[in-house]
Design a protein around this motif. Structure first.
Motif, PDB file in Angstrom:
ATOM      1  N   MET A   1      -2.199 -42.806  89.827  1.00 30.80           N
ATOM      2  CA  MET A   1      -1.792 -41.915  89.248  1.00 30.80           C
ATOM      3  C   MET A   1      -2.761 -41.819  87.686  1.00 30.80           C
ATOM      4  SD  MET A   1       1.832 -42.237  87.028  1.00 30.80           S
ATOM      5  CE  MET A   1       2.395 -43.833  87.403  1.00 30.80           C
ATOM      6  N   ASN A   2      -2.945 -40.143  87.735  1.00 31.92           N
ATOM      7  CA  ASN A   2      -3.210 -40.194  86.407  1.00 31.92           C
ATOM      8  C   ASN A   2      -2.618 -39.026  85.704  1.00 31.92           C
ATOM      9  OD1 ASN A   2      -5.464 -40.939  87.154  1.00 31.92           O
ATOM     10  ND2 ASN A   2      -6.282 -39.449  89.072  1.00 31.92           N
ATOM     11  N   TYR A   3      -2.637 -39.498  83.678  1.00 36.56           N
ATOM     12  CA  TYR A   3      -2.326 -38.453  82.643  1.00 36.56           C
ATOM     13  C   TYR A   3      -2.490 -38.680  81.873  1.00 36.56           C
ATOM     14  CZ  TYR A   3      -0.067 -42.941  81.402  1.00 36.56           C
ATOM     15  OH  TYR A   3       0.883 -44.032  80.720  1.00 36.56           O
ATOM     16  N   ASN A   4      -2.133 -37.588  81.160  1.00 35.00           N
ATOM     17  CA  ASN A   4      -2.451 -37.148  79.319  1.00 35.00           C
ATOM     18  C   ASN A   4      -1.675 -38.014  78.637  1.00 35.00           C
ATOM     19  OD1 ASN A   4      -5.355 -36.518  80.654  1.00 35.00           O
ATOM     20  ND2 ASN A   4      -4.116 -33.827  80.376  1.00 35.00           N
ATOM     21  N   ILE A   5      -1.863 -38.090  77.599  1.00 33.85           N
ATOM     22  CA  ILE A   5      -1.024 -38.155  76.173  1.00 33.85           C
ATOM     23  C   ILE A   5      -1.564 -37.546  75.294  1.00 33.85           C
ATOM     24  CG2 ILE A   5      -0.044 -40.368  74.889  1.00 33.85           C
ATOM     25  CD1 ILE A   5      -0.611 -42.621  76.457  1.00 33.85           C
ATOM     26  N   LYS A   6      -0.617 -36.683  75.100  1.00 32.94           N
ATOM     27  CA  LYS A   6      -0.809 -36.251  73.276  1.00 32.94           C
ATOM     28  C   LYS A   6      -0.572 -36.667  72.774  1.00 32.94           C
ATOM     29  CE  LYS A   6       1.991 -31.650  75.476  1.00 32.94           C
ATOM     30  NZ  LYS A   6       2.931 -30.762  75.210  1.00 32.94           N
ATOM     31  N   LYS A   7      -1.619 -35.933  71.425  1.00 33.86           N
ATOM     32  CA  LYS A   7      -1.995 -37.114  69.814  1.00 33.86           C
ATOM     33  C   LYS A   7      -0.726 -37.140  69.337  1.00 33.86           C
ATOM     34  CE  LYS A   7      -6.126 -35.003  69.044  1.00 33.86           C
ATOM     35  NZ  LYS A   7      -7.148 -33.936  68.021  1.00 33.86           N
ATOM     36  N   GLU A   8       0.393 -36.222  69.278  1.00 35.27           N
ATOM     37  CA  GLU A   8       1.676 -36.680  68.617  1.00 35.27           C
ATOM     38  C   GLU A   8       2.468 -37.775  69.283  1.00 35.27           C
ATOM     39  OE1 GLU A   8       2.001 -32.660  70.893  1.00 35.27           O
ATOM     40  OE2 GLU A   8       0.516 -32.889  70.312  1.00 35.27           O
ATOM     41  N   ASP A   9       2.087 -38.178  70.648  1.00 35.86           N
ATOM     42  CA  ASP A   9       2.837 -38.769  71.868  1.00 35.86           C
ATOM     43  C   ASP A   9       2.420 -39.710  71.196  1.00 35.86           C
ATOM     44  OD1 ASP A   9       4.240 -36.713  72.881  1.00 35.86           O
ATOM     45  OD2 ASP A   9       3.182 -36.421  74.105  1.00 35.86           O
ATOM     46  N   ILE A  10       1.094 -40.208  71.003  1.00 33.74           N
ATOM     47  CA  ILE A  10       0.292 -41.543  71.216  1.00 33.74           C
ATOM     48  C   ILE A  10       1.139 -41.495  69.369  1.00 33.74           C
ATOM     49  CG2 ILE A  10      -1.611 -42.376  69.795  1.00 33.74           C
ATOM     50  CD1 ILE A  10      -3.121 -40.730  71.565  1.00 33.74           C
ATOM     51  N   GLN A  11       1.004 -40.816  68.569  1.00 33.97           N
ATOM     52  CA  GLN A  11       1.824 -41.252  67.362  1.00 33.97           C
ATOM     53  C   GLN A  11       2.846 -41.840  67.497  1.00 33.97           C
ATOM     54  OE1 GLN A  11       0.772 -38.462  64.540  1.00 33.97           O
ATOM     55  NE2 GLN A  11       1.061 -39.393  62.610  1.00 33.97           N
ATOM     56  N   LYS A  12       3.715 -41.598  67.890  1.00 40.68           N
ATOM     57  CA  LYS A  12       5.324 -41.983  68.241  1.00 40.68           C
ATOM     58  C   LYS A  12       5.127 -42.658  68.944  1.00 40.68           C
ATOM     59  CE  LYS A  12       7.530 -39.892  71.943  1.00 40.68           C
ATOM     60  NZ  LYS A  12       7.817 -38.876  72.583  1.00 40.68           N
ATOM     61  N   TYR A  13       3.848 -43.171  70.023  1.00 43.22           N
ATOM     62  CA  TYR A  13       4.525 -44.378  70.681  1.00 43.22           C
ATOM     63  C   TYR A  13       3.640 -45.820  69.624  1.00 43.22           C
ATOM     64  CZ  TYR A  13       5.320 -42.106  75.472  1.00 43.22           C
ATOM     65  OH  TYR A  13       5.572 -41.167  75.761  1.00 43.22           O
ATOM     66  N   ASN A  14       2.870 -45.411  68.873  1.00 38.45           N
ATOM     67  CA  ASN A  14       2.722 -46.576  67.736  1.00 38.45           C
ATOM     68  C   ASN A  14       3.628 -46.459  66.897  1.00 38.45           C
ATOM     69  OD1 ASN A  14       0.511 -47.373  69.583  1.00 38.45           O
ATOM     70  ND2 ASN A  14      -0.658 -45.436  68.429  1.00 38.45           N
ATOM     71  N   GLU A  15       4.684 -46.204  66.813  1.00 38.45           N
ATOM     72  CA  GLU A  15       5.820 -45.988  65.668  1.00 38.45           C
ATOM     73  C   GLU A  15       5.173 -45.514  63.839  1.00 38.45           C
ATOM     74  OE1 GLU A  15       7.368 -50.160  66.487  1.00 38.45           O
ATOM     75  OE2 GLU A  15       8.428 -49.274  68.157  1.00 38.45           O
ATOM     76  N   GLY A  16       4.713 -44.729  64.386  1.00 38.86           N
ATOM     77  CA  GLY A  16       3.583 -44.367  63.541  1.00 38.86           C
ATOM     78  C   GLY A  16       4.574 -42.996  63.070  1.00 38.86           C
ATOM     79  N   VAL A  18       5.265 -39.126  61.102  1.00 36.11           N
ATOM     80  CA  VAL A  18       5.139 -37.846  61.612  1.00 36.11           C
ATOM     81  C   VAL A  18       5.245 -37.280  61.136  1.00 36.11           C
ATOM     82  CG1 VAL A  18       4.831 -36.049  63.697  1.00 36.11           C
ATOM     83  CG2 VAL A  18       5.313 -38.297  64.430  1.00 36.11           C
ATOM     84  N   ILE A  19       4.230 -37.080  60.090  1.00 34.81           N
ATOM     85  CA  ILE A  19       4.373 -35.784  58.800  1.00 34.81           C
ATOM     86  C   ILE A  19       4.337 -34.159  59.526  1.00 34.81           C
ATOM     87  CG2 ILE A  19       3.229 -34.761  56.791  1.00 34.81           C
ATOM     88  CD1 ILE A  19       2.684 -37.640  56.731  1.00 34.81           C
ATOM     89  N   ASN A  20       5.206 -33.562  59.226  1.00 37.29           N
ATOM     90  CA  ASN A  20       5.586 -32.168  59.431  1.00 37.29           C
ATOM     91  C   ASN A  20       4.621 -31.674  58.681  1.00 37.29           C
ATOM     92  OD1 ASN A  20       5.598 -32.683  62.393  1.00 37.29           O
ATOM     93  ND2 ASN A  20       8.254 -32.669  61.143  1.00 37.29           N
ATOM     94  N   PHE A  21       3.253 -30.892  58.642  1.00 34.09           N
ATOM     95  CA  PHE A  21       2.327 -30.026  57.163  1.00 34.09           C
ATOM     96  C   PHE A  21       3.468 -28.772  57.548  1.00 34.09           C
ATOM     97  CE2 PHE A  21      -0.022 -33.574  57.776  1.00 34.09           C
ATOM     98  CZ  PHE A  21      -0.488 -34.066  56.400  1.00 34.09           C
ATOM     99  N   PRO A  22       3.787 -27.972  55.981  1.00 42.54           N
ATOM    100  CA  PRO A  22       4.096 -26.459  56.170  1.00 42.54           C
ATOM    101  C   PRO A  22       2.271 -25.762  56.143  1.00 42.54           C
ATOM    102  CG  PRO A  22       4.624 -27.569  54.095  1.00 42.54           C
ATOM    103  CD  PRO A  22       3.691 -28.070  54.865  1.00 42.54           C
ATOM    104  N   LYS A  23       2.813 -24.515  58.020  1.00 45.17           N
ATOM    105  CA  LYS A  23       2.029 -24.043  58.560  1.00 45.17           C
ATOM    106  C   LYS A  23       0.459 -23.869  57.818  1.00 45.17           C
ATOM    107  CE  LYS A  23       1.745 -20.141  61.456  1.00 45.17           C
ATOM    108  NZ  LYS A  23       2.716 -18.938  62.192  1.00 45.17           N
ATOM    109  N   TYR A  24      -0.855 -23.439  58.340  1.00 48.48           N
ATOM    110  CA  TYR A  24      -2.093 -23.659  57.519  1.00 48.48           C
ATOM    111  C   TYR A  24      -2.379 -24.895  56.574  1.00 48.48           C
ATOM    112  CZ  TYR A  24      -1.154 -18.684  59.948  1.00 48.48           C
ATOM    113  OH  TYR A  24      -0.969 -17.920  60.165  1.00 48.48           O
ATOM    114  N   THR A  25      -1.671 -25.309  56.261  1.00 52.26           N
ATOM    115  CA  THR A  25      -1.921 -26.243  55.084  1.00 52.26           C
ATOM    116  C   THR A  25      -3.038 -27.374  55.297  1.00 52.26           C
ATOM    117  OG1 THR A  25       0.049 -27.667  55.152  1.00 52.26           O
ATOM    118  CG2 THR A  25       0.411 -25.781  53.765  1.00 52.26           C
TER     119      THR A  25
END
Length: 197
Positions: A1-16, A18-25
């Motif tokens: 089985m092949n699949y990808n994990i998105k960067k934001e999902d790695i952060q979620k799985y690592n229980e980090g 998640v900071i939502n920065f305002p657009k462009y900042t």
């Protein structure tokens, strides 16, 4: 089985967190950091070495323990990096005030016309610089001279101008019975090698 994990999902799985920065900042802070060099190893340590050291020496691997382990070794680094980057953000704020429609037009004109011309058309600059060094004049080749492999003359000497990669290229048998000038493009301009015959 092949699949990808998105960067934001790695952060979620690592229980980090998640900071939502305002657009462009985030882009602007990253750009400011590139100029300020706030997260260079001399400020924050060599993270690619520190993190494996943390993994090898700690039993409880968690983001909280990583933060504790890191800040014990580099107690001031986050503040130092923040101060350096923020100072550059302030510089960017001042620069942005200077940008109007006309300045953007000049920037586009410079990129599309001037930088493209200077970046892609180097023969004249090379001949002119060599002529200056030899205290003589130069001229570009005529179409008839170009058909013989000549790009231009410095004084009365004909030259063919080629990128340095020309020396190692598999090419059609081309006999150029004139002096060669080889060049290499660098971040700062051109390196020139004038063949001695």
């Amino acid at each position: 089985m092949n699949y990808n994990i998105k960067k934001e999902d790695i952060q979620k799985y690592n229980e980090g967190t998640v900071i939502n920065f305002p657009k462009y900042t985030s882009q602007l802070i990253n750009w400011a950091n590139q100029n300020a060099q706030g997260t260079r190893p001399r400020i924050v340590g060599q993270l690619s070495e520190l993190f494996p050291e943390f993994l090898n020496n700690e039993c409880d691997i968690s983001i909280d323990n990583w933060e504790s382990w890191y800040t014990n070794r580099y107690p001031d680094s986050i503040e130092l990096a923040t101060d350096k980057i923020y100072a550059q953000v302030e510089n960017l704020k001042e620069a942005i005030k200077l940008i109007d429609h006309e300045l953007v037009r000049q920037w586009v004109q410079d990129l599309v016309i001037t930088k493209t011309y200077n970046g892609l058309y180097v023969q004249r600059a090379i001949l002119a610089s060599l002529a200056e060094k030899l205290h003589t004049d130069y001229r570009l080749a005529s179409p008839n001279e170009e058909s013989k492999g000549i790009d231009g003359f410095v004084g009365h000497t004909p030259y063919s101008i080629k990128p340095i990669t020309y020396k190692t290229m598999d090419r059609l048998p081309e006999i150029i019975e004139i002096k060669m000038i080889y060049y290499t493009k660098t971040n700062n301009g051109l390196n020139i090698e004038v063949e001695e015959k």
